[in-house]
Write a protein that holds these residues in place. Structure first.
Motif, PDB file in Angstrom:
ATOM      1  N   VAL A   1       0.838  -1.197   0.000  1.00 30.04           N
ATOM      2  CA  VAL A   1       0.000   0.000   0.000  1.00 30.04           C
ATOM      3  C   VAL A   1       0.875   1.249   0.000  1.00 30.04           C
ATOM      4  O   VAL A   1       0.632   2.197  -0.760  1.00 30.04           O
ATOM      5  CB  VAL A   1      -0.944   0.010   1.226  1.00 30.04           C
ATOM      6  CG1 VAL A   1      -1.641   1.359   1.341  1.00 30.04           C
ATOM      7  CG2 VAL A   1      -1.968  -1.110   1.112  1.00 30.04           C
ATOM      8  N   VAL A   2       1.910   1.246   0.835  1.00 23.98           N
ATOM      9  CA  VAL A   2       2.825   2.387   0.892  1.00 23.98           C
ATOM     10  C   VAL A   2       3.545   2.555  -0.443  1.00 23.98           C
ATOM     11  O   VAL A   2       3.696   3.671  -0.952  1.00 23.98           O
ATOM     12  CB  VAL A   2       3.848   2.211   2.031  1.00 23.98           C
ATOM     13  CG1 VAL A   2       4.917   3.301   1.981  1.00 23.98           C
ATOM     14  CG2 VAL A   2       3.144   2.225   3.385  1.00 23.98           C
TER      15      VAL A   2
ATOM     16  N   PHE B   1       1.185   4.011  -2.985  1.00 23.49           N
ATOM     17  CA  PHE B   1       0.879   5.406  -2.655  1.00 23.49           C
ATOM     18  C   PHE B   1       2.040   6.321  -3.025  1.00 23.49           C
ATOM     19  O   PHE B   1       1.846   7.386  -3.630  1.00 23.49           O
ATOM     20  CB  PHE B   1       0.562   5.541  -1.167  1.00 23.49           C
ATOM     21  CG  PHE B   1       0.321   6.965  -0.726  1.00 23.49           C
ATOM     22  CD1 PHE B   1      -0.891   7.585  -0.980  1.00 23.49           C
ATOM     23  CD2 PHE B   1       1.321   7.687  -0.074  1.00 23.49           C
ATOM     24  CE1 PHE B   1      -1.110   8.915  -0.599  1.00 23.49           C
ATOM     25  CE2 PHE B   1       1.110   9.001   0.306  1.00 23.49           C
ATOM     26  CZ  PHE B   1      -0.113   9.621   0.045  1.00 23.49           C
TER      27      PHE B   1
ATOM     28  N   SER C   1       2.160   9.245  -5.871  1.00 25.58           N
ATOM     29  CA  SER C   1       2.555  10.606  -5.487  1.00 25.58           C
ATOM     30  C   SER C   1       3.663  11.122  -6.393  1.00 25.58           C
ATOM     31  O   SER C   1       3.676  12.300  -6.780  1.00 25.58           O
ATOM     32  CB  SER C   1       3.011  10.626  -4.026  1.00 25.58           C
ATOM     33  OG  SER C   1       1.971  10.235  -3.156  1.00 25.58           O
TER      34      SER C   1
END
Length: 234
Positions: free
Chosen positions: A202-203, A206, A210
């Protein structure tokens, strides 16, 4: 008038050369014999689960639109306005929301991970399978193509929210696609995903998105700066 026509022809030639290279790289990637492809390419989804390949498809679509618009402008000038009104918004959106941020991300992310630990993205065993020039065609030469297009052709960026949402839709669709491929075949598109926990994934996604958004803003600002400066000079 003659000077403008020569400039238009020069842009058309550059677009055509970029289109030929994009098609060549794409077909060469598809043309690698299946027996020598890495295991991931022989599974469900084939090369279509790799962002590098999808980016090459996007670049090919972009340059096909550019070549078509250039051909109409040079050969059928009476239809230029009609064709331009139809295709220019599509071309500009594809470049601004997809080709520039995704292409820049592909190059930066690939070579960044490669420098850190190449096994996470391009294992050494692939050196005996894929020729080095094919690797560079998918991860290196995409950069000069991006900046050539940025310099030779002005693009009208969409409303920022619309552009970012378009990029988000692309990213969310791609993540859903590679998760489905893993669910179906049991193989991740990239080795780096194999070593990440669900939270780590998930990180990772993300942070990746970004970075893409940052590249979107960078392309927008570069376009404004470059073409505003040219207008002043003109």
């Amino acid at each position: 008038m003659a000077l403008a026509l020569r400039g238009q022809r020069a842009v058309a030639i550059l677009h055509f050369l970029c289109f030929l290279w994009a098609v060549f790289a794409l077909t060469q990637n598809l043309g690698v014999p299946k027996p020598v492809r890495k295991e991931q390419d022989n599974t469900y989804g084939g090369p279509w689960k790799h962002l590098t390949f999808l980016n090459q498809v996007l670049q090919t679509i972009l340059y096909s639109l550019c070549v078509l618009m250039d051909a109409v402008a040079l050969c059928i000038p009476s239809q230029e306005k009609c064709v331009s009104c139809l295709l220019r918004p599509i071309r500009d959106f594809i470049f601004s929301a997809y080709v520039f941020p995704v292409g820049l991300f592909v190059a930066v992310a690939f070579w960044g991970l490669y420098a850190y630990d190449r096994e996470l993205v391009y294992p050494r065993e692939l050196d005996d399978i894929n020729p080095s020039w094919l690797n560079h065609s998918m991860h290196t030469t995409i950069l000069p193509l991006l900046f050539i297009e940025l310099v030779i052709c002005t693009h009208k960026y969409p409303h920022r929210l619309k552009g970012v949402l378009g990029l988000f839709f692309f990213a969310a669709t791609y993540v859903s696609w590679i998760i489905w491929v893993y669910h179906t075949s049991g193989i991740w598109a990239y080795p780096v995903l194999e070593v990440l926990s669900p939270n780590g994934m998930v990180v990772f996604f993300f942070v990746s998105f970004s970075i893409m958004v940052t590249f979107y803003f960078a392309g927008e600002q570069l376009t404004k700066w470059l073409w505003a400066k040219r207008k002043k000079v003109t």
